[in-house]
Design a protein around this motif. Structure first.
Motif, short mmCIF file in Angstrom:
data_model
loop_
_atom_site.label_atom_id
_atom_site.label_comp_id
_atom_site.label_asym_id
_atom_site.label_seq_id
_atom_site.Cartn_x
_atom_site.Cartn_y
_atom_site.Cartn_z
N TYR A 6 1.42 -1.08 1.28
CA TYR A 6 0.15 -1.49 1.88
C TYR A 6 -0.31 -2.78 1.25
N LEU A 7 -0.82 -3.68 2.07
CA LEU A 7 -1.40 -4.93 1.59
C LEU A 7 -2.88 -4.92 1.95
N ASN A 8 -3.71 -4.94 0.92
CA ASN A 8 -5.17 -4.90 1.09
C ASN A 8 -5.59 -3.75 2.02
N GLY A 9 -4.97 -2.58 1.84
CA GLY A 9 -5.32 -1.38 2.59
C GLY A 9 -4.64 -1.21 3.92
N GLU A 10 -3.88 -2.21 4.39
CA GLU A 10 -3.20 -2.14 5.69
C GLU A 10 -1.70 -1.94 5.48
N ALA A 11 -1.10 -1.02 6.24
CA ALA A 11 0.34 -0.78 6.15
C ALA A 11 1.11 -2.04 6.55
N VAL A 12 2.21 -2.29 5.85
CA VAL A 12 3.05 -3.46 6.10
C VAL A 12 4.27 -3.02 6.90
N TYR A 13 4.38 -3.51 8.13
CA TYR A 13 5.52 -3.19 9.00
C TYR A 13 6.40 -4.40 9.24
N THR A 14 5.87 -5.59 9.03
CA THR A 14 6.60 -6.85 9.19
C THR A 14 6.23 -7.74 8.01
N PRO A 15 6.97 -8.83 7.78
CA PRO A 15 6.64 -9.72 6.66
C PRO A 15 5.21 -10.26 6.79
N VAL A 16 4.48 -10.23 5.66
CA VAL A 16 3.12 -10.77 5.62
C VAL A 16 2.97 -11.67 4.41
N ALA A 17 2.23 -12.76 4.58
CA ALA A 17 2.01 -13.71 3.49
C ALA A 17 1.08 -13.11 2.44
N LEU A 18 1.39 -13.38 1.18
CA LEU A 18 0.53 -12.95 0.08
C LEU A 18 -0.33 -14.13 -0.37
N SER A 19 -1.55 -13.83 -0.77
CA SER A 19 -2.42 -14.83 -1.35
C SER A 19 -2.84 -14.34 -2.73
N ALA A 20 -3.43 -15.21 -3.51
CA ALA A 20 -3.83 -14.86 -4.87
C ALA A 20 -4.72 -13.63 -4.86
N PHE A 21 -4.42 -12.70 -5.73
CA PHE A 21 -5.16 -11.46 -5.94
C PHE A 21 -5.09 -10.49 -4.76
N SER A 22 -4.04 -10.61 -3.94
CA SER A 22 -3.79 -9.61 -2.91
C SER A 22 -3.50 -8.28 -3.60
N MET A 23 -3.97 -7.18 -3.00
CA MET A 23 -3.73 -5.85 -3.56
C MET A 23 -2.59 -5.19 -2.79
N ILE A 24 -1.57 -4.78 -3.52
CA ILE A 24 -0.41 -4.11 -2.95
C ILE A 24 -0.40 -2.68 -3.45
N GLU A 25 -0.24 -1.73 -2.53
CA GLU A 25 -0.16 -0.31 -2.89
C GLU A 25 1.20 0.23 -2.50
N MET A 26 1.82 0.95 -3.43
CA MET A 26 3.08 1.66 -3.19
C MET A 26 2.99 2.96 -3.95
N GLY A 27 3.33 4.05 -3.28
CA GLY A 27 3.25 5.34 -3.94
C GLY A 27 1.84 5.60 -4.44
N GLN A 28 1.74 5.99 -5.71
CA GLN A 28 0.44 6.25 -6.34
C GLN A 28 -0.05 5.05 -7.15
N SER A 29 0.60 3.90 -6.99
CA SER A 29 0.31 2.72 -7.81
C SER A 29 -0.31 1.60 -6.99
#
Length: 178
Positions: A130-153
């Motif tokens: 997840y990137l900033n709370g949204e599921a990632v299904y295709t490549p998405v650009a990251l910006s400074a301080f983007s929040m990435i969630e995987m599993g419980q982390s």
């Protein structure tokens, strides 16, 4: 500890696996066995050959910093190209302790040095990123301080290279276009 590097670039223990790579099952050439042995330095981005010369440096382009989960406070280096994320030893970014992150290819972070941009890609596994709370299904650009969630982390993305800075290699000449 003596490590071997196979022709595909995988590093493995000579004592444990002999001269057969456990990742791709390729054999080392016996005549070049000394050249394939490496000593790992404190900095995993550098390798040193037996004669003491530095073979390569893979400069950091950014970091993931764990802000929630079993590895709270740990940082993970991102390098140019594809950085596969998972729990397995052969992952570029190995996240231990969170068993809800897939062992292999949960996701990938790519730094494209030509376009000076970083992307988050979904992996081959059944787990979602997840990137900033949204599921990632295709490549998405990251910006400074983007929040990435995987599993419980949860992780913050901290860029180094991009719009304001890029590594230059004075030792390599520019490629000529024919």
């Amino acid at each position: 500890m003596a490590l071997n590097r196979c022709k595909n670039g995988h590093m493995f223990s000579a004592r444990k696996y002999g001269d057969t790579c456990p990742y791709c099952n390729s054999n080392l050439e016996t005549g070049n066995m000394i050249n394939n042995r490496r000593l790992m330095l404190d900095d995993p981005d550098k390798t040193m050959s037996i004669n003491g010369t530095t073979d390569s440096v893979n400069p950091v382009t950014g970091w993931l910093v764990c802000i929630e989960g079993p590895q709270y406070g740990k940082d993970y280096k991102i390098h140019a190209g594809k950085n596969f994320i998972g729990r397995a030893d052969n992952m570029h970014i190995q996240i231990l302790g969170d068993n809800s992150i897939s062992r292999i290819n949960h996701a990938a972070i790519i730094y494209d040095s030509k376009n000076r941009s970083t992307y988050l890609l979904p992996g081959d596994s059944s787990g979602l990123a997840y990137l900033n709370g949204e599921a990632v299904y295709t490549p998405v650009a990251l910006s400074a301080f983007s929040m990435i969630e995987m599993g419980q982390s949860k992780f913050l993305f901290i860029p180094l290279c991009g719009e304001h800075f890029e590594w230059t290699n004075g030792n390599k000449s520019e490629e000529n276009e024919d």
